[in-house]
Write an enzyme that holds these catalytic residues in place. Structure first.
Site, PDB file in Angstrom:
ATOM      1  N   GLY A 143     -55.004 -58.737   9.742  1.00  0.00           N
ATOM      2  CA  GLY A 143     -56.322 -58.214   9.414  1.00  0.00           C
ATOM      3  C   GLY A 143     -57.030 -59.017   8.334  1.00  0.00           C
ATOM      4  CB  ILE A 144     -55.976 -60.136   4.936  1.00  0.00           C
ATOM      5  CG1 ILE A 144     -55.641 -58.735   4.414  1.00  0.00           C
ATOM      6  CG2 ILE A 144     -56.569 -60.994   3.825  1.00  0.00           C
ATOM      7  CD1 ILE A 144     -54.470 -58.699   3.448  1.00  0.00           C
ATOM      8  CB  VAL A 222     -54.617 -61.653  -1.075  1.00  0.00           C
ATOM      9  CG1 VAL A 222     -55.623 -62.180  -2.085  1.00  0.00           C
ATOM     10  CG2 VAL A 222     -54.808 -62.322   0.283  1.00  0.00           C
ATOM     11  NE  ARG A 224     -46.385 -56.072  -0.237  1.00  0.00           N
ATOM     12  CZ  ARG A 224     -47.582 -55.491  -0.069  1.00  0.00           C
ATOM     13  NH1 ARG A 224     -48.681 -56.095  -0.490  1.00  0.00           N
ATOM     14  NH2 ARG A 224     -47.667 -54.310   0.514  1.00  0.00           N
ATOM     15  CG  ASP A 248     -54.403 -58.883  -5.699  1.00  0.00           C
ATOM     16  OD1 ASP A 248     -54.925 -58.542  -6.789  1.00  0.00           O
ATOM     17  OD2 ASP A 248     -54.130 -58.075  -4.790  1.00  0.00           O
ATOM     18  CD  GLU A 253     -47.051 -57.209  -7.439  1.00  0.00           C
ATOM     19  OE1 GLU A 253     -47.222 -58.275  -6.822  1.00  0.00           O
ATOM     20  OE2 GLU A 253     -47.501 -56.121  -7.053  1.00  0.00           O
ATOM     21  CG  HIS A 272     -50.665 -55.584  -5.752  1.00  0.00           C
ATOM     22  ND1 HIS A 272     -49.369 -55.764  -5.331  1.00  0.00           N
ATOM     23  CD2 HIS A 272     -51.376 -55.309  -4.629  1.00  0.00           C
ATOM     24  CE1 HIS A 272     -49.302 -55.591  -4.012  1.00  0.00           C
ATOM     25  NE2 HIS A 272     -50.506 -55.316  -3.571  1.00  0.00           N
ATOM     26  CG  ASN A 275     -57.124 -51.895  -0.972  1.00  0.00           C
ATOM     27  OD1 ASN A 275     -58.269 -51.472  -0.864  1.00  0.00           O
ATOM     28  ND2 ASN A 275     -56.105 -51.389  -0.286  1.00  0.00           N
TER      29      ASN A 275
END
Lengths: 311, 311
Positions: A143-144, A222, A224, A248, A253, A272, A275
């Site tokens: 999708g991205i 963007v 992982r 991101d 993390e 992160h 969104n």
């Protein structure tokens, strides 16, 4: 599967009016989890997920686009009779816009500009690039990636996509199968990592890949943190093997205080938050409307999780 | 005017192989200024421009998109027999991309992120916006504004354009004539200033305009510093009347060391480098090819300067 009555759909872990309304808009009837629901819309994380779902539940909608945490928690495998869907696609445009912001900020040297307190254009001239005519490698065209390609086209950049099988991605100048990904590193000017985190994508971008890139390249992640080898990235940024990185997501993390990535001048870190809740919640509600509509009419659900692939 | 022979075109102030080649590609013959040229392609500033042009010269191509310096120097008025063209349009895509970089960096709170050295997503959540569904006010729809509109459309933003006469701009959701510009300030979410610097556009954006904007608004100026009232901007940024500003141009320019704009956290300053030499020179050469081609064939030149309008 078709219904002769509106499907009964529970929302959990907490009652939520926004999502009850989304269920109603999709043609479903909101109910509680102990009221024999046909499906469950889950708005929380894996921790509080029911160990045993009611037998009536045939579909579970998860709120994340990347669901590796749910595989790690064993949730998906524990309920093989259920169709699982992720929120993949729901946040694609928002995250793609963030990737574009990071990439353009890099190409236009905004980190260096923001560090300046004097009017010194000639200092910036050698750092300033353009996406017009540039080739952007899109690693993973879910999708991205698919949302990003037309945004890049609007600026005059070409996209070189990499997917598992290499089937042509709409709008990409070329699509490579992942087993030809080594052709990408020197062919593209910049890179956007947007592939799912799986065993096969761990440290997909490491020392050898950075060495093959152009010294003017910006690398945006963007997806992982696990897809990029952090130590190799710090090396590549420190030695000038690449121009910069927009992250991101990181590995580890959250990125601990004092980590070298915090102090490198050519790194943009967004924790992160590509969104954020104010954009995420309404986007997920729209995704729920769409999937409840499909569920009620017996159509194929969007973003069905492939438990063998892990996403 | 048509030619029965290829037009003779001088390049000045200095001999330049790249521009001689552009003349040849356009169907002209390069010559020196003292060799009775039909036209002059000028690659320098107004300072060294000849006080008296040879009578043979009927067209002068200037290298700037904004030519107010040339009016101030009296150059254009001193040669009324000559057709003057600017480089308007030649750099439009480059500058529009820069404006988009500044706007996206603002909307995605990149200045605040770059100032951070700790993983604190919740701190950024309230600052994070999106251009998707946003309305961007485009003040001045010349080359830059027109190049920006499709870039914004690709991200899902609508453009609300303002032009002198208000004739509909392709791709804009609506176009307002400048005498209705007061409707813009509260209607748009963000603003890109891309109008020429003239007596009528001085401090077009001032205290009253900032007061009418949304507190989440970013204001981008890629035109000329004179269009924005700097003191009012500093006030608006300091009090939170607007969210931030991205400035490729300032008033005064260069912005002196120690000016408040340097230390405000919600300002991105790029020192008039949105169109750096490495991108500008080849773009100007292409513009010269195009205009020499038109000149040789008697077609109307691109970007003819209207000496009554001042641009």
């Amino acid at each position: 599967m078709t219904f002769t009555r509106p499907p009964r759909i529970a929302v959990g872990p907490d009652p939520d009016e926004l999502f009850d309304r989304a269920v109603v808009r999709g043609g479903g009837v909101p109910c509680r989890l102990d009221e024999q629901p046909d499906a469950l819309v889950w708005t929380g994380g894996p921790a509080g997920f029911p160990e045993l779902l009611p037998e009536s539940v045939r579909w579970v909608q998860l709120p994340a686009a990347g669901v590796e945490e749910w595989f790690a928690a064993g949730t998906v495998k524990a309920h093989p009779q259920v169709t699982w869907t992720s929120a993949a696609g729901a946040y694609a445009a928002t995250v793609a816009e963030h990737a574009l912001a990071l990439l353009l900020a890099g190409v236009r040297a905004l980190p260096a500009h923001l560090a300046a307190s004097s009017w010194t254009p000639t200092e910036f001239y050698p750092k300033l690039g353009t996406l017009r005519g540039a080739v952007v490698g899109i690693i993973g065209a879910g999708g991205i990636g698919r949302a990003l390609i037309p945004m890049l086209a609007g600026i005059g950049a070409q996209s070189l996509a990499v997917t598992r099988a290499g089937r042509p991605v709409p709008g990409a100048a070329e699509t490579l199968p992942v087993d030809r990904i080594d052709e990408l590193w020197s062919a593209a000017d910049h890179f956007v990592v947007a592939a799912p985190a799986t065993a096969k994508t761990v440290r997909l971008v490491g020392a050898r890949q950075f060495a093959a890139m152009k010294p003017t390249a910006w690398v945006i992640n963007v997806a992982r943190g696990s897809l990029v080898d952090t130590d190799a990235l710090v090396d590549a940024l420190s030695t000038g093997a690449i121009a910069g990185a927009g992250l991101d997501v990181t590995d580890p993390e959250p990125l601990p205080d004092g980590h070298p990535l915090w102090s490198l001048p050519n790194v943009i870190i967004t924790p992160h938050d590509s969104n954020p809740p104010a954009l995420r919640v309404p986007a997920f509600a729209e995704h729920v409307v769409e999937n409840v509509t499909r569920f009620a009419s017996g159509a194929e659900l969007a973003a069905i999780i492939d438990s063998s692939a892990g996403y």
